[in-house]
Design a protein around this motif. Structure first.
Motif, PDB file in Angstrom:
ATOM      1  N   GLN A 107      44.139  34.154  20.960  1.00 36.32           N
ATOM      2  CA  GLN A 107      42.831  33.512  20.828  1.00 36.32           C
ATOM      3  C   GLN A 107      42.224  33.762  19.457  1.00 36.32           C
ATOM      4  N   ARG A 108      42.450  34.972  18.904  1.00 31.24           N
ATOM      5  CA  ARG A 108      41.970  35.245  17.554  1.00 31.24           C
ATOM      6  C   ARG A 108      42.676  34.348  16.538  1.00 31.24           C
ATOM      7  N   LEU A 109      43.954  34.100  16.762  1.00 27.24           N
ATOM      8  CA  LEU A 109      44.700  33.211  15.866  1.00 27.24           C
ATOM      9  C   LEU A 109      44.151  31.794  15.942  1.00 27.24           C
ATOM     10  N   THR A 110      43.800  31.354  17.143  1.00 25.96           N
ATOM     11  CA  THR A 110      43.229  30.022  17.327  1.00 25.96           C
ATOM     12  C   THR A 110      41.843  29.926  16.695  1.00 25.96           C
ATOM     13  N   GLU A 111      41.139  31.043  16.648  1.00 28.96           N
ATOM     14  CA  GLU A 111      39.786  31.049  16.083  1.00 28.96           C
ATOM     15  C   GLU A 111      39.778  30.695  14.601  1.00 28.96           C
ATOM     16  N   ASP A 112      40.930  30.793  13.940  1.00 32.36           N
ATOM     17  CA  ASP A 112      41.016  30.390  12.535  1.00 32.36           C
ATOM     18  C   ASP A 112      40.677  28.920  12.337  1.00 32.36           C
ATOM     19  N   LEU A 113      40.692  28.141  13.419  1.00 28.69           N
ATOM     20  CA  LEU A 113      40.431  26.701  13.331  1.00 28.69           C
ATOM     21  C   LEU A 113      38.941  26.365  13.386  1.00 28.69           C
ATOM     22  N   GLU A 114      38.077  27.363  13.363  1.00 26.43           N
ATOM     23  CA  GLU A 114      36.645  27.098  13.507  1.00 26.43           C
ATOM     24  C   GLU A 114      36.144  26.109  12.455  1.00 26.43           C
ATOM     25  N   TYR A 115      36.654  26.196  11.240  1.00 23.55           N
ATOM     26  CA  TYR A 115      36.195  25.308  10.164  1.00 23.55           C
ATOM     27  C   TYR A 115      37.256  24.225   9.882  1.00 23.55           C
ATOM     28  N   HIS A 116      37.748  23.641  10.977  1.00 25.48           N
ATOM     29  CA  HIS A 116      38.768  22.585  10.879  1.00 25.48           C
ATOM     30  C   HIS A 116      38.263  21.359  10.136  1.00 25.48           C
ATOM     31  N   HIS A 117      36.928  21.194  10.076  1.00 31.54           N
ATOM     32  CA  HIS A 117      36.388  20.013   9.407  1.00 31.54           C
ATOM     33  C   HIS A 117      36.753  19.993   7.917  1.00 31.54           C
ATOM     34  N   LEU A 118      37.069  21.161   7.334  1.00 38.41           N
ATOM     35  CA  LEU A 118      37.505  21.185   5.934  1.00 38.41           C
ATOM     36  C   LEU A 118      38.816  20.419   5.767  1.00 38.41           C
ATOM     37  N   LEU A 119      39.697  20.555   6.733  1.00 35.45           N
ATOM     38  CA  LEU A 119      40.968  19.830   6.679  1.00 35.45           C
ATOM     39  C   LEU A 119      40.768  18.355   7.024  1.00 35.45           C
ATOM     40  N   ASP A 120      39.845  18.096   7.950  1.00 39.08           N
ATOM     41  CA  ASP A 120      39.522  16.695   8.242  1.00 39.08           C
ATOM     42  C   ASP A 120      39.000  15.998   6.988  1.00 39.08           C
ATOM     43  N   LYS A 121      38.208  16.735   6.210  1.00 36.42           N
ATOM     44  CA  LYS A 121      37.679  16.185   4.957  1.00 36.42           C
ATOM     45  C   LYS A 121      38.791  16.018   3.918  1.00 36.42           C
ATOM     46  N   ALA A 122      39.708  16.995   3.903  1.00 33.01           N
ATOM     47  CA  ALA A 122      40.776  16.953   2.898  1.00 33.01           C
ATOM     48  C   ALA A 122      41.711  15.774   3.090  1.00 33.01           C
ATOM     49  N   VAL A 123      41.777  15.230   4.296  1.00 29.90           N
ATOM     50  CA  VAL A 123      42.640  14.064   4.551  1.00 29.90           C
ATOM     51  C   VAL A 123      42.269  12.900   3.638  1.00 29.90           C
ATOM     52  N   HIS A 124      40.981  12.772   3.315  1.00 29.44           N
ATOM     53  CA  HIS A 124      40.492  11.614   2.554  1.00 29.44           C
ATOM     54  C   HIS A 124      40.542  11.830   1.044  1.00 29.44           C
ATOM     55  N   CYS A 125      41.032  12.986   0.582  1.00 29.77           N
ATOM     56  CA  CYS A 125      41.106  13.233  -0.857  1.00 29.77           C
ATOM     57  C   CYS A 125      42.235  12.403  -1.482  1.00 29.77           C
ATOM     58  N   THR A 126      41.933  11.724  -2.566  1.00 30.54           N
ATOM     59  CA  THR A 126      42.958  10.979  -3.292  1.00 30.54           C
ATOM     60  C   THR A 126      43.631  11.842  -4.352  1.00 30.54           C
ATOM     61  N   SER A 127      42.973  12.930  -4.728  1.00 31.63           N
ATOM     62  CA  SER A 127      43.515  13.843  -5.728  1.00 31.63           C
ATOM     63  C   SER A 127      44.084  15.068  -5.019  1.00 31.63           C
ATOM     64  N   SER A 128      45.306  15.438  -5.349  1.00 34.82           N
ATOM     65  CA  SER A 128      45.936  16.588  -4.695  1.00 34.82           C
ATOM     66  C   SER A 128      45.265  17.906  -5.083  1.00 34.82           C
ATOM     67  N   VAL A 129      44.722  17.999  -6.310  1.00 34.60           N
ATOM     68  CA  VAL A 129      44.060  19.246  -6.698  1.00 34.60           C
ATOM     69  C   VAL A 129      42.720  19.388  -5.980  1.00 34.60           C
ATOM     70  N   GLU A 130      42.040  18.262  -5.738  1.00 33.47           N
ATOM     71  CA  GLU A 130      40.822  18.314  -4.923  1.00 33.47           C
ATOM     72  C   GLU A 130      41.155  18.774  -3.509  1.00 33.47           C
ATOM     73  N   GLN A 131      42.213  18.210  -2.964  1.00 34.39           N
ATOM     74  CA  GLN A 131      42.625  18.588  -1.612  1.00 34.39           C
ATOM     75  C   GLN A 131      42.959  20.073  -1.554  1.00 34.39           C
ATOM     76  N   MET A 132      43.560  20.570  -2.629  1.00 38.53           N
ATOM     77  CA  MET A 132      43.891  21.991  -2.679  1.00 38.53           C
ATOM     78  C   MET A 132      42.633  22.860  -2.595  1.00 38.53           C
ATOM     79  N   CYS A 133      41.545  22.416  -3.190  1.00 36.26           N
ATOM     80  CA  CYS A 133      40.292  23.172  -3.121  1.00 36.26           C
ATOM     81  C   CYS A 133      39.831  23.351  -1.673  1.00 36.26           C
ATOM     82  N   LEU A 134      39.903  22.274  -0.899  1.00 33.98           N
ATOM     83  CA  LEU A 134      39.482  22.330   0.488  1.00 33.98           C
ATOM     84  C   LEU A 134      40.446  23.164   1.333  1.00 33.98           C
ATOM     85  N   VAL A 135      41.732  23.056   1.038  1.00 32.84           N
ATOM     86  CA  VAL A 135      42.710  23.874   1.758  1.00 32.84           C
ATOM     87  C   VAL A 135      42.477  25.352   1.456  1.00 32.84           C
ATOM     88  N   ALA A 136      42.169  25.678   0.200  1.00 31.68           N
ATOM     89  CA  ALA A 136      41.888  27.066  -0.167  1.00 31.68           C
ATOM     90  C   ALA A 136      40.636  27.576   0.549  1.00 31.68           C
TER      91      ALA A 136
END
Length: 656
Positions: A293-322
């Motif tokens: 359950q603690r491992l699953t809790e890492d997904l609390e801010y999943h919206h960052l990855l949802d946002k990163a889907v729409h990035c056209t620049s890979s370095v921008e996407q990297m910022c959100l992944v970081a």
């Protein structure tokens, strides 16, 4: 003869107690008047000695009574001895007389020993009081000296920044990562702050914030956000995604944590250097969640990855992944309790397609070393998988937790495939003081499609650092090594990114080291931690998501962590019953392993059988070679959600 032996023994004890005490007093005397204690200490010492004196007077009174009644008893016995009585009775009378004499001598010896003890305690109490007072004064003096040095250090830093000839506008220079607020430069150190070990090497670059002319015109003197490029707009407000009302009403609280006390040192003192997973720990040190359950809790801010889907620049996407990789540590700042070690074959599902847009499944695929496989599918266009093995060592003063294994994140539309590993977590002050946790080490995130990289550095907290606590810094670079973004923030609060417009080497410092100077545009917020729920301090500091993870749900697999009885009992506050149930489950797990060992031993040797018994075949994951890392890891093979749809769990083991 028996009575005589007792009398001699009592005489020897009386001599030893009196003689030894007098010798101790002689050996330890000599500097009684060198120093004096404070009036308050003298008063307390005087009260203690006076109390002991009163007790000694009571003992003396009792001794007098014993002597008086003892003498009367001996006179009566002597009168009986003068009577003509049978020989056998006469012998018994003599024995009684000897015992009465022995009792009288023993009581006198006890009173003498008590008097000597009182004098010795009075002598040594003064010495102990002086020694304690000296140590207290030295500690206070040292703390004041160090605090004064830290304040002087900060004063010199501020004086250096404001010295004539240094640039003030339109640029502002400061050490890398201080993009959060300017108050860190001008404010005094918080006098209540707790400081720790010296900090390791700081980051190897410097950031300078600048305002481009076109940006200043666009701002028009306002404090609104600055558009860097049209594609950069996707980063604006990345952490401010509103959380709409969920379709399914989730619980918002759990029973308050009971006030149980337990001495950690009594359990841990014999376990220094051992794997934490092999130490039998009561639930008093746990929180009512499993590691799955603690491992699953890492997904609390999943919206960052949802946002990163729409990035056209890979370095921008990297910022959100970081930012997403850092956000997983935000729940640990107050969460010093240990999650439950999952049973072998235990699973945990998070079926939140409706409100979170994702489905997550974890399975415990190994018990020694403890290892969990995890797979997440999001309907927004990304998937994440990992196998994490927890390696932990108790070092006496602190506990190190080293998660081993690679985390994979893939975006379906672009094919960008990111891989990174977790940092080391350290729990300090295990034995003495207030427990606190820190994250340290470097994390490298690699996009294996474009070869973009992000270097993140988790700085350990230091007494001598002027930086904010729990600081994280980083740089995002492309495949050619050109830096595009600077990241800065703290792993427990927020992360920001600033676009680099120019970079140049700085002048070598006195120690010969050279840093890169990055000129950046104003920073933008990537991620900000959600506030904790009300009364969180009494609910294990759980976040809103954590409060829902152990909520009972229908239709889950019989191996799901929600159905674990010891964890459920602990959540309800029944810790004694939870400890009993935990022991039952652990014994059941050991019995299952012995059965596997016996089954394997029938077809092969003992050594081979032990290896076979430890090779557990996961139900929903399978071992595969990871082509990117070259490691063998458990990956999801499918079938779980289909089994849930059919409610067909016949293949699940009975682990609870």
């Amino acid at each position: 003869m028996k009575g005589r032996g007792c009398w001699e023994s009592a005489s020897v004890r009386s001599f030893c107690s009196s003689g030894c005490l007098n010798k101790l007093k002689k050996d330890d005397s000599g500097d009684d008047d060198d120093e004096t204690a404070s009036p308050a200490d003298k008063s307390e010492l005087h009260c203690t000695i006076q109390s002991l004196s009163l007790k000694l007077d009571d003992l003396s009174t009792c001794n007098d009574l014993i002597a008086k009644h003892g003498a009367a008893l001996q006179r009566s016995l002597s009168e009986l001895d003068g009577l003509k009585i049978p020989y056998e009775s006469s012998e018994k009378l003599k024995a009684v007389n000897e015992r009465a004499t022995l009792f009288r001598i023993t009581s006198n010896a006890m009173i003498n020993a008590c008097r000597d003890f009182l004098e010795l305690a009075e002598t040594h109490s003064r010495k102990w009081q002086r020694a304690l007072q000296y140590e207290q004064e030295q500690r206070i003096h040292l703390e004041e000296t160090i605090e004064q040095l830290a304040k002087q250090h900060n004063s010199l830093e501020r004086a250096f920044r404001s010295a004539p000839g240094r640039a003030t506008n339109p640029t502002k220079s400061f050490s890398e990562g201080s993009l959060l607020t300017p108050k860190g430069e001008d404010s005094e150190e918080d006098e209540d702050t707790e400081y720790f070990d010296a900090m390791e090497d700081s980051t190897s670059f410097i950031t300078v914030i600048t305002e481009a002319k076109e940006d200043r015109k666009a701002e028009g003197g306002t404090t609104g956000p600055v558009d860097w490029t049209s594609s950069d707009n996707v980063l604006d407000g990345a952490s401010l995604v509103p959380k709409g009302p969920p379709k399914v009403k989730r619980r918002v609280r759990i029973p308050d944590k009971p006030n149980y006390s337990l001495n950690l040192w009594s359990i841990m003192k014999n376990c220094i250097g051992r794997e934490l997973s092999k130490i039998p720990m009561p639930v008093n040190f746990n929180e009512p969640l499993s590691m799955l359950q603690r491992l699953t809790e890492d997904l609390e801010y999943h919206h960052l990855l949802d946002k990163a889907v729409h990035c056209t620049s890979s370095v921008e996407q990297m910022c959100l992944v970081a930012a997403f990789s850092v956000s997983s540590y935000s729940t640990t700042v107050h969460r010093i309790a240990k999650p439950f070690n999952p049973m072998l074959g235990e699973t945990f599902e998070l079926d939140r397609l409706d409100d979170m847009g994702l489905r997550s499944l974890c399975e415990q695929v190994s018990h020694h070393p403890p290892s969990a496989a995890h797979y997440v599918f999001s309907k927004h266009g990304w998937s994440l998988w990992q196998e994490i093995t927890i390696s932990s060592k108790f070092r006496g003063k602190y506990l190190s937790i080293m998660p081993l294994g690679a985390i994979h994140l893939e975006f379906q539309a672009s094919g960008n495939h990111y891989v990174w590993r977790k940092s080391t977590s350290t729990v300090h002050n295990i034995i003495v003081g207030k427990l606190w946790i820190d994250q340290t080490g470097d994390i490298e995130i690699v996009n294996h499609k474009t070869q973009d990289r992000c270097q993140l550095k988790f700085l350990p907290y230091s007494y001598f650092s002027k930086e904010v606590a729990r600081k994280v810094t980083g740089v995002v670079s492309d495949s050619q090594g050109k830096a595009h973004y600077v990241l800065s923030g703290s792993w427990d609060e927020q992360m920001e990114c600033a676009k680099i417009v120019q970079s140049s080497p700085s002048s070598p410092s006195s120690d010969g080291k050279q840093k890169t100077v990055y000129q950046t545009l104003p920073a933008k917020l990537l991620w900000k931690k959600y506030p904790l729920p009300e009364n969180a301090e009494n609910m294990y500091y759980f976040s809103e998501l954590a409060l829902t993870l152990n909520e009972h749900e229908e239709g889950v697999a019989p191996t799901d962590s929600r159905l674990r009885p010891d964890q459920r009992l602990m959540e309800k506050g029944h810790w004694d019953e939870a400890n009993t149930e935990k022991q039952r489950l652990e014994e059941k797990q050991r019995l299952s392993r012995r059965r596997r060992l016996e089954a394997c031993s029938r077809g092969c040797g003992t050594e081979e059988a032990e290896k076979e018994a430890d090779v557990y075949m996961p139900l929903w994951f399978e071992k595969r070679l990871d082509p990117l890392t070259g490691e063998t890891a458990c990956m999801y093979k499918g079938g779980y959600w289909e089994a849930k749809e059919r409610q067909d769990w016949h293949m699940c083991p009975n682990i609870f």
